[in-house]
Design a protein around this motif. Structure first.
Motif, PDB file in Angstrom:
ATOM      1  N   LEU A 151       0.944  -1.227   0.077  1.00  0.00           N
ATOM      2  CA  LEU A 151       0.154  -0.094  -0.024  1.00  0.00           C
ATOM      3  C   LEU A 151       0.861   1.084   0.128  1.00  0.00           C
ATOM      4  CD1 LEU A 151      -2.943   0.803   0.218  1.00  0.00           C
ATOM      5  CD2 LEU A 151      -2.659   0.963   2.828  1.00  0.00           C
ATOM      6  N   ILE A 152       1.968   1.152   0.812  1.00  0.00           N
ATOM      7  CA  ILE A 152       2.766   2.375   0.876  1.00  0.00           C
ATOM      8  C   ILE A 152       4.076   2.029   0.616  1.00  0.00           C
ATOM      9  CG2 ILE A 152       3.738   4.200   2.573  1.00  0.00           C
ATOM     10  CD1 ILE A 152       1.243   3.629   4.374  1.00  0.00           C
ATOM     11  N   PRO A 153       4.804   2.324  -0.532  1.00  0.00           N
ATOM     12  CA  PRO A 153       6.254   2.064  -1.194  1.00  0.00           C
ATOM     13  C   PRO A 153       7.148   2.324   0.050  1.00  0.00           C
ATOM     14  CG  PRO A 153       4.892   3.191  -2.633  1.00  0.00           C
ATOM     15  CD  PRO A 153       4.100   3.236  -1.492  1.00  0.00           C
ATOM     16  N   CYS A 154       8.273   1.477   0.047  1.00  0.00           N
ATOM     17  CA  CYS A 154       9.446   1.776   1.006  1.00  0.00           C
ATOM     18  C   CYS A 154      10.534   2.157   0.124  1.00  0.00           C
ATOM     19  CB  CYS A 154       9.601   0.555   1.738  1.00  0.00           C
ATOM     20  SG  CYS A 154       8.528   0.228   2.896  1.00  0.00           S
ATOM     21  N   TYR A 155      11.323   2.924   0.658  1.00  0.00           N
ATOM     22  CA  TYR A 155      12.628   3.270  -0.112  1.00  0.00           C
ATOM     23  C   TYR A 155      13.693   3.394   0.677  1.00  0.00           C
ATOM     24  CZ  TYR A 155       9.412   4.531  -4.094  1.00  0.00           C
ATOM     25  OH  TYR A 155       8.563   4.436  -5.031  1.00  0.00           O
ATOM     26  N   PRO A 156      15.049   3.177   0.381  1.00  0.00           N
ATOM     27  CA  PRO A 156      16.278   3.257   1.227  1.00  0.00           C
ATOM     28  C   PRO A 156      16.250   4.465   2.076  1.00  0.00           C
ATOM     29  CG  PRO A 156      16.781   2.105  -0.892  1.00  0.00           C
ATOM     30  CD  PRO A 156      15.433   2.756  -0.994  1.00  0.00           C
ATOM     31  N   THR A 157      16.183   5.427   1.156  1.00  0.00           N
ATOM     32  CA  THR A 157      16.540   7.038   1.710  1.00  0.00           C
ATOM     33  C   THR A 157      15.353   7.777   1.198  1.00  0.00           C
ATOM     34  OG1 THR A 157      17.433   7.882  -0.649  1.00  0.00           O
ATOM     35  CG2 THR A 157      18.958   6.634   0.848  1.00  0.00           C
TER      36      THR A 157
END
Length: 121
Positions: free
Chosen positions: A108-114
């Motif tokens: 639902l909510i994308p995750c990014y490293p930074t």
């Protein structure tokens, strides 16, 4: 601007708000649980005069999150203006990422490293 809640007690949540390239960034440090869910909800809502369509939540300083946090993030995602997926996570630590993945919140909510990558997405 920094909003620190319960700083005298270890593990409490601190909240820093900023803007990067017109995107609201909310950086969290500490633990997300039932005791801080209302403060977290307030921090994720746009303030007067702010565009609520793009929000990055920096979770790199979060060491623990229970179901209260999951519920707050789902509500924040639904409250975002514009097309779905305008809320993004950045810098999620492994223990918190595992919870996010187990419940399927990452779909639902994308995750990014930074934060930078989340802002540009």
């Amino acid at each position: 601007m920094t909003d620190t809640h319960g700083a005298q007690r270890p593990g409490r949540l601190s909240i820093d708000r900023s803007s990067v390239n017109g995107v609201r960034v909310v950086a969290l440090r500490g633990e997300i649980d039932h005791d801080v869910k209302d403060v977290l909800s307030t921090a994720l809502l746009p303030r007067d005069g702010q565009d609520g369509a793009r929000l990055v939540v920096d979770l790199s300083g979060v060491t623990f999150m229970d179901s209260s946090g999951i519920n707050v993030f789902i509500a924040a995602h639904r409250a975002q203006a514009g097309p779905p997926g305008r809320l993004r996570f950045a810098g999620v630590r492994e223990p918190v990422l595992r919870i996010i993945e187990i419940v399927g919140l990452d779909s639902l909510i994308p995750c990014y490293p930074t934060v930078e990558e989340a802002v540009l997405a």
